[in-house]
Design a protein around this motif. Sequence first.
Motif, PDB file in Angstrom:
ATOM      1  N   LYS A   1      -0.665 101.398  97.026  1.00 15.80           N
ATOM      2  CA  LYS A   1      -1.425 101.737  98.226  1.00 15.80           C
ATOM      3  C   LYS A   1      -0.500 101.703  99.449  1.00 15.80           C
TER       4      LYS A   1
ATOM      5  N   ASN B   1      -0.808 100.159 102.367  1.00 19.06           N
ATOM      6  CA  ASN B   1      -0.547  98.828 102.930  1.00 19.06           C
ATOM      7  C   ASN B   1       0.385  98.023 102.028  1.00 19.06           C
ATOM      8  N   GLU B   2       0.313  98.267 100.716  1.00 14.37           N
ATOM      9  CA  GLU B   2       1.207  97.585  99.785  1.00 14.37           C
ATOM     10  C   GLU B   2       2.646  98.041 100.007  1.00 14.37           C
TER      11      GLU B   2
ATOM     12  N   TYR C   1       2.293 109.596 104.494  1.00 12.60           N
ATOM     13  CA  TYR C   1       1.309 109.105 103.523  1.00 12.60           C
ATOM     14  C   TYR C   1       1.150 110.068 102.356  1.00 12.60           C
TER      15      TYR C   1
ATOM     16  N   THR D   1       3.053 107.387  92.872  1.00 16.19           N
ATOM     17  CA  THR D   1       1.613 107.129  92.904  1.00 16.19           C
ATOM     18  C   THR D   1       0.905 108.405  93.349  1.00 16.19           C
TER      19      THR D   1
ATOM     20  N   ASP E   1      -4.661 108.074  95.175  1.00 12.54           N
ATOM     21  CA  ASP E   1      -4.707 106.642  94.859  1.00 12.54           C
ATOM     22  C   ASP E   1      -4.011 105.778  95.901  1.00 12.54           C
ATOM     23  N   ARG E   2      -3.346 106.378  96.869  1.00 12.17           N
ATOM     24  CA  ARG E   2      -2.600 105.614  97.877  1.00 12.17           C
ATOM     25  C   ARG E   2      -3.497 105.031  98.956  1.00 12.17           C
ATOM     26  N   PHE E   3      -4.613 105.662  99.188  1.00 16.60           N
ATOM     27  CA  PHE E   3      -5.478 105.248 100.288  1.00 16.60           C
ATOM     28  C   PHE E   3      -6.443 104.162  99.810  1.00 16.60           C
ATOM     29  N   PRO E   4      -6.649 103.136 100.630  1.00 13.25           N
ATOM     30  CA  PRO E   4      -7.563 102.065 100.215  1.00 13.25           C
ATOM     31  C   PRO E   4      -8.998 102.563 100.153  1.00 13.25           C
ATOM     32  N   GLU E   5      -9.756 101.989  99.219  1.00 13.91           N
ATOM     33  CA  GLU E   5     -11.171 102.340  99.123  1.00 13.91           C
ATOM     34  C   GLU E   5     -11.941 101.651 100.245  1.00 13.91           C
TER      35      GLU E   5
ATOM     36  N   LYS F   1      -7.251  96.379 103.168  1.00 12.78           N
ATOM     37  CA  LYS F   1      -7.319  97.795 102.829  1.00 12.78           C
ATOM     38  C   LYS F   1      -6.520  98.079 101.623  1.00 12.78           C
TER      39      LYS F   1
END
Length: 153
Positions: free
Chosen positions: A2, A4-5, A40, A76, A80-84, A153
């Motif tokens: 993600k 933020n990760e 992003y 990735t 799938d990179r964006f937080p749910e 996030k």
Amino acid sequence: MKINELGNRIRAINTLIGAHERLSMILISWNGLSVVEVPYRAKNMFDCKFITDSYLQLPDDIKAQLAGIIGKFLRTPVKDRFPEKKYRLRWIDDIKGCKNYLNINDGVWGFNPIGFIPTALTESELEQLKHDNPRLAPAIDAMKELVEGEDDK
């Protein structure tokens, strides 16, 4: 990985490295100088912008760690990179005007007692809840309230 990760892992490399979210990209800095911009939605290293003057000043071990982390991020899938987003299920306010949220613990539904943090559910968890309880699906949609201001996030 993600977004933020990515930032957290880059900042964990060294105290001189910074990672900041700016205008739909992660800006990576070394000792206060911009080094790399990672959009992003980047799909490969060619989509990233390297600021060569400061990039050349990076120690080789830092370059290798950065390349590994950015590479993993790029592998990735973009979706799938964006937080749910997270939601709570809000019920009717009580007589005093306090918000009532549905709390789900170990499969048991109930209203949260005073001072208790209500259950936050992702979109996929809500979909599973509606699938498991099809008669309640319209109520679940009506009760859904976006959780805002959380850092997870």
